[in-house]
Design a protein around this motif. Structure first.
Motif, short mmCIF file in Angstrom:
data_model
loop_
_atom_site.label_atom_id
_atom_site.label_comp_id
_atom_site.label_asym_id
_atom_site.label_seq_id
_atom_site.Cartn_x
_atom_site.Cartn_y
_atom_site.Cartn_z
N MET A 59 1.00 -1.18 0.10
CA MET A 59 0.00 0.20 0.05
C MET A 59 0.97 1.25 -0.06
SD MET A 59 -3.09 0.63 3.00
CE MET A 59 -4.31 1.76 2.63
N ASP A 60 0.94 2.00 -1.20
CA ASP A 60 1.76 3.25 -1.02
C ASP A 60 1.44 4.14 -0.24
OD1 ASP A 60 0.02 4.90 -2.50
OD2 ASP A 60 0.78 4.32 -4.42
N GLY A 61 2.26 5.13 0.10
CA GLY A 61 2.15 6.54 0.90
C GLY A 61 0.92 7.24 0.48
N PRO A 76 -1.31 15.87 11.30
CA PRO A 76 -0.31 16.08 10.27
C PRO A 76 0.28 14.95 9.73
CG PRO A 76 0.03 17.15 12.49
CD PRO A 76 -0.82 16.22 12.65
N ILE A 77 0.65 15.17 8.39
CA ILE A 77 1.30 14.14 7.63
C ILE A 77 2.18 14.57 6.73
CG2 ILE A 77 0.91 12.54 5.71
CD1 ILE A 77 -2.05 12.39 6.30
N ILE A 78 3.73 14.01 6.84
CA ILE A 78 4.93 14.19 6.31
C ILE A 78 5.04 13.23 5.06
CG2 ILE A 78 7.04 15.00 6.21
CD1 ILE A 78 6.75 16.08 9.12
N PHE A 79 5.38 13.56 3.96
CA PHE A 79 5.76 12.59 3.03
C PHE A 79 7.25 12.57 2.88
CE2 PHE A 79 1.69 12.65 0.83
CZ PHE A 79 1.14 11.11 1.01
N LEU A 80 7.78 11.64 2.75
CA LEU A 80 9.47 11.56 2.50
C LEU A 80 9.61 10.68 1.27
CD1 LEU A 80 10.68 10.26 6.09
CD2 LEU A 80 10.35 12.67 5.22
N SER A 81 10.40 10.93 0.20
CA SER A 81 10.24 10.24 -1.16
C SER A 81 11.57 10.69 -1.77
CB SER A 81 9.05 10.61 -1.97
OG SER A 81 9.13 9.89 -3.14
N GLY A 92 0.93 14.78 -3.70
CA GLY A 92 1.09 14.46 -2.18
C GLY A 92 0.18 15.73 -1.39
N LEU A 93 0.67 16.97 -1.59
CA LEU A 93 -0.17 18.06 -0.75
C LEU A 93 -1.59 18.10 -1.08
CD1 LEU A 93 2.67 20.63 -1.63
CD2 LEU A 93 2.19 19.72 0.55
N LYS A 94 -2.04 17.72 -2.23
CA LYS A 94 -3.62 17.89 -2.69
C LYS A 94 -4.24 16.64 -1.74
CE LYS A 94 -3.81 19.86 -7.25
NZ LYS A 94 -4.20 19.64 -8.76
N LEU A 95 -3.55 15.68 -1.51
CA LEU A 95 -4.10 14.60 -0.76
C LEU A 95 -4.31 14.97 0.63
CD1 LEU A 95 -2.43 11.29 -2.16
CD2 LEU A 95 -4.73 11.97 -2.34
N GLY A 96 -3.73 16.40 1.11
CA GLY A 96 -3.91 16.36 2.49
C GLY A 96 -2.75 16.44 3.24
N ALA A 97 -1.67 16.18 2.57
CA ALA A 97 -0.18 16.43 3.28
C ALA A 97 0.11 17.63 3.76
CB ALA A 97 0.81 15.44 2.38
N ASP A 98 0.89 17.56 5.07
CA ASP A 98 1.38 19.03 5.25
C ASP A 98 2.77 19.53 5.03
OD1 ASP A 98 -0.47 19.69 8.04
OD2 ASP A 98 -0.28 17.52 7.54
N ASP A 99 3.52 18.28 4.22
CA ASP A 99 4.87 18.56 3.59
C ASP A 99 5.21 17.47 2.87
OD1 ASP A 99 7.02 20.16 2.85
OD2 ASP A 99 7.37 21.14 4.83
N TYR A 100 6.07 17.70 2.18
CA TYR A 100 6.86 16.44 1.03
C TYR A 100 8.28 16.88 0.97
CZ TYR A 100 6.90 13.50 -3.04
OH TYR A 100 7.12 12.95 -3.87
N LEU A 101 9.00 16.06 1.91
CA LEU A 101 10.41 16.23 1.73
C LEU A 101 11.04 15.19 0.86
CD1 LEU A 101 11.39 16.59 5.59
CD2 LEU A 101 11.10 18.51 3.93
N VAL A 102 11.95 15.58 0.16
CA VAL A 102 12.75 14.92 -0.96
C VAL A 102 13.95 14.19 -0.34
CG1 VAL A 102 13.76 14.72 -3.35
CG2 VAL A 102 11.87 15.94 -2.83
N LYS A 103 14.04 12.95 -0.57
CA LYS A 103 15.38 12.29 -0.05
C LYS A 103 16.43 12.56 -0.99
CE LYS A 103 12.85 8.01 1.59
NZ LYS A 103 12.62 6.78 1.16
#
Length: 227
Positions: A59-61, A76-81, A92-103
């Motif tokens: 199940m993906d993020g 709060p939801i933070i994506f790491l990718s 990711g932000l449209k889905l309701g995440a609060d931030d999206y950090l790139v690895k």
């Protein structure tokens, strides 16, 4: 004082161990290596914040975040990718995440983001039960909903916070940077795109109300006009 509890889903075991180990100095961390087990944990426990890798087995993020938002609009939801495409960040932000950090990300940056969102989450528990009248609508910021007669529209936590900010400053220009810092704690470009989505959603709710409109002030911000 008990530690805040974080759901952390990352299938790279080495990165997951290092990140969880670092965060455990400040937080209680529940680390899972596949999406389904992480989501099952969310459904069966109480967490204060979620950190989700995007590319996960089972199940993906993005799917986890979608399901989380159906159950909880506030956490709060933070994506790491490792996915760096602009479209992925916007999704990711449209889905309701609060931030999206790139690895690769720095632990200092991640920790700062966590603190911003945990603090904001506490502040956005509105301090009174007052409702707002806006045209023929009634807005209940505590329960995140707008109603007109028997018709009710549910809002996300951030949509409710945005509408409350407009109503507390109606007929006044709000600078874009002020809105972003108030609601997200950052004026990042991609978060700005998410703001545009929320503005569009609010406009649709009030589209049949002639005396209510959210005006775009080019290169400055927005103004809620209402009589």
């Amino acid at each position: 004082m008990s530690k805040k509890k974080i759901l952390y889903v990352e299938d790279d075991e080495t990165l997951g161990f290092l990140t969880a180990d670092s965060l455990e100095n400040q937080y209680e961390v529940a680390h899972f290596i596949n999406g389904q087990s992480g989501f099952d944990a969310f459904c069966n426990d109480d967490f204060d914040l979620c950190i989700l890798d995007v590319m996960l087995p089972d199940m993906d993020g993005f799917e986890i975040a979608t399901q989380i938002r159906k159950r909880n609009q506030e956490i709060p939801i933070i994506f790491l990718s490792a996915k760096t495409m602009k479209e992925d960040r916007i999704k990711g932000l449209k889905l309701g995440a609060d931030d999206y950090l790139v690895k690769p990300y720095s632990m200092e940056e991640l920790t700062l983001k966590i603190e911003v969102f945990l603090n904001r989450s506490q502040k956005t528990s509105f301090k009174n039960n007052a409702t707002y009248l806006i045209g023929s609508f009634e807005f209940d910021p505590t329960n995140y909903c707008v109603s007109k007669g028997k018709e009710m529209t549910n809002l996300t936590e951030r949509e409710a916070a945005l509408l409350k900010l407009f109503l507390d400053n109606k007929n006044t220009v709000l600078k874009r940077e002020k809105i972003l810092m108030e609601l997200w704690g950052t004026d990042d470009y991609f978060v700005g795109r998410s703001l545009d989505v929320f503005i569009s959603r609010l406009r649709k709710i009030f589209k049949d109300e002639p005396n209510i409109r959210i005006e775009n002030i080019p290169r400055v911000g927005f103004k809620l006009l209402t009589e």
